[in-house]
Design a protein around this motif. Structure first.
Motif, PDB file in Angstrom:
ATOM      1  N   ALA A   1      31.817  30.992 -48.211  1.00  0.00           N
ATOM      2  CA  ALA A   1      31.806  29.803 -47.364  1.00  0.00           C
ATOM      3  C   ALA A   1      33.076  29.718 -46.540  1.00  0.00           C
ATOM      4  O   ALA A   1      34.173  30.066 -46.993  1.00  0.00           O
ATOM      5  CB  ALA A   1      31.644  28.557 -48.226  1.00  0.00           C
ATOM      6  N   ALA A   2      32.938  29.223 -45.297  1.00  0.00           N
ATOM      7  CA  ALA A   2      34.072  29.076 -44.381  1.00  0.00           C
ATOM      8  C   ALA A   2      33.748  27.975 -43.385  1.00  0.00           C
ATOM      9  O   ALA A   2      32.581  27.579 -43.228  1.00  0.00           O
ATOM     10  CB  ALA A   2      34.381  30.384 -43.671  1.00  0.00           C
ATOM     11  N   VAL A   3      34.769  27.486 -42.733  1.00  0.00           N
ATOM     12  CA  VAL A   3      34.624  26.483 -41.681  1.00  0.00           C
ATOM     13  C   VAL A   3      35.498  26.880 -40.505  1.00  0.00           C
ATOM     14  O   VAL A   3      36.463  27.658 -40.652  1.00  0.00           O
ATOM     15  CB  VAL A   3      35.009  25.075 -42.182  1.00  0.00           C
ATOM     16  CG1 VAL A   3      34.103  24.627 -43.316  1.00  0.00           C
ATOM     17  CG2 VAL A   3      36.472  25.029 -42.627  1.00  0.00           C
ATOM     18  N   TYR A   4      35.159  26.371 -39.323  1.00  0.00           N
ATOM     19  CA  TYR A   4      35.971  26.596 -38.136  1.00  0.00           C
ATOM     20  C   TYR A   4      36.955  25.438 -37.987  1.00  0.00           C
ATOM     21  O   TYR A   4      36.558  24.273 -37.918  1.00  0.00           O
ATOM     22  CB  TYR A   4      35.108  26.709 -36.886  1.00  0.00           C
ATOM     23  CG  TYR A   4      34.520  28.095 -36.692  1.00  0.00           C
ATOM     24  CD1 TYR A   4      35.339  29.168 -36.361  1.00  0.00           C
ATOM     25  CD2 TYR A   4      33.159  28.317 -36.831  1.00  0.00           C
ATOM     26  CE1 TYR A   4      34.808  30.445 -36.177  1.00  0.00           C
ATOM     27  CE2 TYR A   4      32.620  29.578 -36.653  1.00  0.00           C
ATOM     28  CZ  TYR A   4      33.457  30.640 -36.324  1.00  0.00           C
ATOM     29  OH  TYR A   4      32.928  31.897 -36.142  1.00  0.00           O
TER      30      TYR A   4
ATOM     31  N   VAL B   1      29.659  23.933 -42.699  1.00  0.00           N
ATOM     32  CA  VAL B   1      29.930  25.083 -43.567  1.00  0.00           C
ATOM     33  C   VAL B   1      29.137  26.285 -43.076  1.00  0.00           C
ATOM     34  O   VAL B   1      27.921  26.197 -42.837  1.00  0.00           O
ATOM     35  CB  VAL B   1      29.586  24.761 -45.027  1.00  0.00           C
ATOM     36  CG1 VAL B   1      29.910  25.943 -45.930  1.00  0.00           C
ATOM     37  CG2 VAL B   1      30.359  23.528 -45.489  1.00  0.00           C
ATOM     38  N   LEU B   2      29.818  27.399 -42.938  1.00  0.00           N
ATOM     39  CA  LEU B   2      29.222  28.642 -42.461  1.00  0.00           C
ATOM     40  C   LEU B   2      29.414  29.717 -43.515  1.00  0.00           C
ATOM     41  O   LEU B   2      30.489  29.833 -44.108  1.00  0.00           O
ATOM     42  CB  LEU B   2      29.895  29.074 -41.148  1.00  0.00           C
ATOM     43  CG  LEU B   2      29.466  30.405 -40.540  1.00  0.00           C
ATOM     44  CD1 LEU B   2      28.029  30.325 -40.044  1.00  0.00           C
ATOM     45  CD2 LEU B   2      30.405  30.797 -39.399  1.00  0.00           C
ATOM     46  N   ASP B   3      28.361  30.508 -43.747  1.00  0.00           N
ATOM     47  CA  ASP B   3      28.447  31.632 -44.688  1.00  0.00           C
ATOM     48  C   ASP B   3      27.838  32.854 -44.030  1.00  0.00           C
ATOM     49  O   ASP B   3      26.625  32.936 -43.825  1.00  0.00           O
ATOM     50  CB  ASP B   3      27.721  31.297 -45.993  1.00  0.00           C
ATOM     51  CG  ASP B   3      28.050  32.292 -47.102  1.00  0.00           C
ATOM     52  OD1 ASP B   3      28.504  33.406 -46.783  1.00  0.00           O
ATOM     53  OD2 ASP B   3      27.860  31.947 -48.280  1.00  0.00           O
ATOM     54  N   GLN B   4      28.695  33.817 -43.685  1.00  0.00           N
ATOM     55  CA  GLN B   4      28.254  35.046 -43.021  1.00  0.00           C
ATOM     56  C   GLN B   4      28.229  36.235 -43.983  1.00  0.00           C
ATOM     57  O   GLN B   4      28.282  37.379 -43.554  1.00  0.00           O
ATOM     58  CB  GLN B   4      29.174  35.353 -41.824  1.00  0.00           C
ATOM     59  CG  GLN B   4      29.132  34.263 -40.760  1.00  0.00           C
ATOM     60  CD  GLN B   4      30.106  34.516 -39.625  1.00  0.00           C
ATOM     61  OE1 GLN B   4      31.172  35.115 -39.837  1.00  0.00           O
ATOM     62  NE2 GLN B   4      29.740  34.073 -38.435  1.00  0.00           N
TER      63      GLN B   4
ATOM     64  N   ALA C   1      39.832  28.886 -35.589  1.00  0.00           N
ATOM     65  CA  ALA C   1      40.228  29.784 -36.677  1.00  0.00           C
ATOM     66  C   ALA C   1      39.208  29.625 -37.797  1.00  0.00           C
ATOM     67  O   ALA C   1      38.864  28.495 -38.173  1.00  0.00           O
ATOM     68  CB  ALA C   1      41.628  29.458 -37.168  1.00  0.00           C
ATOM     69  N   LEU C   2      38.708  30.763 -38.294  1.00  0.00           N
ATOM     70  CA  LEU C   2      37.737  30.736 -39.380  1.00  0.00           C
ATOM     71  C   LEU C   2      38.489  30.640 -40.702  1.00  0.00           C
ATOM     72  O   LEU C   2      39.226  31.544 -41.075  1.00  0.00           O
ATOM     73  CB  LEU C   2      36.860  31.987 -39.344  1.00  0.00           C
ATOM     74  CG  LEU C   2      35.659  31.994 -40.280  1.00  0.00           C
ATOM     75  CD1 LEU C   2      34.696  30.858 -39.941  1.00  0.00           C
ATOM     76  CD2 LEU C   2      34.946  33.338 -40.227  1.00  0.00           C
ATOM     77  N   ARG C   3      38.291  29.509 -41.425  1.00  0.00           N
ATOM     78  CA  ARG C   3      39.050  29.229 -42.638  1.00  0.00           C
ATOM     79  C   ARG C   3      38.136  29.328 -43.869  1.00  0.00           C
ATOM     80  O   ARG C   3      37.163  28.573 -43.957  1.00  0.00           O
ATOM     81  CB  ARG C   3      39.646  27.826 -42.570  1.00  0.00           C
ATOM     82  CG  ARG C   3      40.421  27.397 -43.808  1.00  0.00           C
ATOM     83  CD  ARG C   3      41.796  28.019 -43.857  1.00  0.00           C
ATOM     84  NE  ARG C   3      42.533  27.699 -42.655  1.00  0.00           N
ATOM     85  CZ  ARG C   3      43.127  26.516 -42.416  1.00  0.00           C
ATOM     86  NH1 ARG C   3      43.074  25.579 -43.325  1.00  0.00           N
ATOM     87  NH2 ARG C   3      43.781  26.306 -41.294  1.00  0.00           N
ATOM     88  N   PRO C   4      38.418  30.234 -44.819  1.00  0.00           N
ATOM     89  CA  PRO C   4      37.616  30.265 -46.052  1.00  0.00           C
ATOM     90  C   PRO C   4      37.849  28.998 -46.873  1.00  0.00           C
ATOM     91  O   PRO C   4      38.974  28.490 -46.963  1.00  0.00           O
ATOM     92  CB  PRO C   4      38.127  31.507 -46.783  1.00  0.00           C
ATOM     93  CG  PRO C   4      38.859  32.299 -45.757  1.00  0.00           C
ATOM     94  CD  PRO C   4      39.403  31.320 -44.769  1.00  0.00           C
ATOM     95  N   VAL C   5      36.791  28.482 -47.487  1.00  0.00           N
ATOM     96  CA  VAL C   5      36.879  27.297 -48.340  1.00  0.00           C
ATOM     97  C   VAL C   5      36.083  27.559 -49.617  1.00  0.00           C
ATOM     98  O   VAL C   5      35.265  28.472 -49.679  1.00  0.00           O
ATOM     99  CB  VAL C   5      36.339  26.037 -47.630  1.00  0.00           C
ATOM    100  CG1 VAL C   5      37.197  25.670 -46.435  1.00  0.00           C
ATOM    101  CG2 VAL C   5      34.882  26.226 -47.221  1.00  0.00           C
ATOM    102  N   THR C   6      36.353  26.719 -50.614  1.00  0.00           N
ATOM    103  CA  THR C   6      35.619  26.775 -51.881  1.00  0.00           C
ATOM    104  C   THR C   6      34.720  25.547 -51.973  1.00  0.00           C
ATOM    105  O   THR C   6      35.213  24.414 -51.909  1.00  0.00           O
ATOM    106  CB  THR C   6      36.579  26.813 -53.075  1.00  0.00           C
ATOM    107  OG1 THR C   6      37.420  27.969 -52.969  1.00  0.00           O
ATOM    108  CG2 THR C   6      35.814  26.863 -54.383  1.00  0.00           C
TER     109      THR C   6
END
Length: 357
Positions: free
Chosen positions: A299-302, A292-295, A311-316
């Motif tokens: 939150a998002a994942v590759y 999990v990445l948060d810039q 592709a950077l995918r937003p997640v909850t």
């Protein structure tokens, strides 16, 4: 000094080759980075807890005599079905009969005393009317009559109490049900209220289970089902009762779940399993925390797309667990980068660390 002709010819051939070798070679293209990935597996975010219990009746009464005495008969045994008002056992009524007869005699004596006191009042009133008796004498006669009336009332109450106690010599069923236990036998002397037998009343049946104090949270907001070990039949259940205090020895809480059994398959004493389900039934993914990445935008994942590009995918993020994040927003079978996500960029081509992942 001029070189010999053969050596000069050799140098003329080698000089162009040396010049060509001295020119800068073009730099080879940089290989795509290798990444560690994992496949997304979706599953409902629910937790199931199972507890073993016993089928019991909601109402189970310990029946006992309302008077003491020697029990001369017990008319039912364990497993017998009884109706409300049916005689279950009897006491020796001799002493109770004597008490009732004595109370009846007291009533007769009180009636006679009242009649005599009433006659004295009438005689005193006649004498006072002819001035042969004083007013105080008449008042005394009236007080005696009132006292006799009170004694009669008391005697009648004692007689009614004696009759009731005589009726208590027969123990009757308080409700329709089945006898589940016997505590006394014929010939035994029992005191008032001593247990004679246990009666499980017909009606709603329940499963009684013991819940550890660390699992009481499972009872809040979850769905419950009851399964019989005898045939595997499962019923929807509802929490009806929980003990306010833990058992001193086991440190567990007695909890009862009610369920409907229209087919009548459940029997008292059967073993049953109560399953408690909590959580969100929507499918979610469980990923390592490192995925999990948060810039700053959430939150998002590759996700590794076609052609090996990221592709950077937003997640909850639904919740953080020990060593993992529970997220929604991904599809079954997608491949997510799990390590080094802070060094990657969208649309970057990558290679997989292992084709098996």
């Amino acid at each position: 000094m001029p070189l010999p002709l053969p050596r000069a010819a050799a140098l003329a051939v080698l000089l162009p080759l040396l010049a060509a070798c001295s020119e800068a070679q073009p730099q080879a293209a940089k290989a795509p980075p290798v990444v560690q990935t994992a496949l997304v597996r979706l599953a409902p975010e629910t937790e199931d807890r199972r507890y073993t219990g016993v089928v019991v009746a909601r109402r189970e009464a310990v029946e006992g005599f309302r008077v003491g005495g020697r029990m001369i008969a017990r008319l039912v045994d364990v497993g017998d079905r009884v109706k409300a008002g049916q005689v279950l056992a009897r006491l020796d009524p001799t002493d109770l009969d004597l008490a009732a007869e004595s109370a009846a005699a007291e009533v007769d004596a009180a009636k006679a005393a009242l009649a005599r006191a009433a006659a004295e009042v009438a005689r005193g009133a006649a004498l006072a009317g002819r001035s042969f008796a004083s007013a105080s004498d008449l008042e005394g006669r009236e007080l005696t009559r009132d006292e006799a009336r009170g004694r009669l009332l008391r005697a009648e109450r004692q007689h009614a109490l004696a009759r009731n106690q005589r009726a208590y010599a027969e123990l009757t069923a308080s409700a329709d049900g089945v006898v589940t236990g016997v505590s006394a036998e014929a010939g035994q002397v029992v005191a008032l209220g001593d247990p004679v037998l246990t009666l499980a009343a017909d009606g709603v049946i329940e499963v009684s289970v013991a819940i550890p104090e660390g699992r009481l949270g499972d009872l809040d907001g979850g769905a419950a089902t009851v399964s019989l070990w005898s045939d595997g039949t499962t019923y929807p259940a509802r929490l009806r009762e929980r003990a306010p205090a833990a058992d001193a020895a086991s440190r567990t809480y007695a909890v009862r779940f009610a369920f409907d059994d229209p087919q009548g398959r459940a029997r008292l004493g059967m073993t049953a399993t109560v399953a408690l389900t909590r959580g969100d039934p929507r499918p979610v993914a469980r990923l390592p925390l490192s995925a999990v990445l948060d810039q700053g935008a959430g939150a998002a994942v590759y996700v590794v797309g076609e052609g090996g590009r990221l592709a950077l995918r937003p997640v909850t993020v639904l919740r953080w667990a020990a060593g993992e994040a529970v997220v929604s927003g991904l599809a079954e079978g997608e491949r997510v980068v799990t390590l080094g996500v802070n060094r990657l960029a969208p649309d970057l081509p990558v290679r997989l660390a292992s084709a098996a992942l």
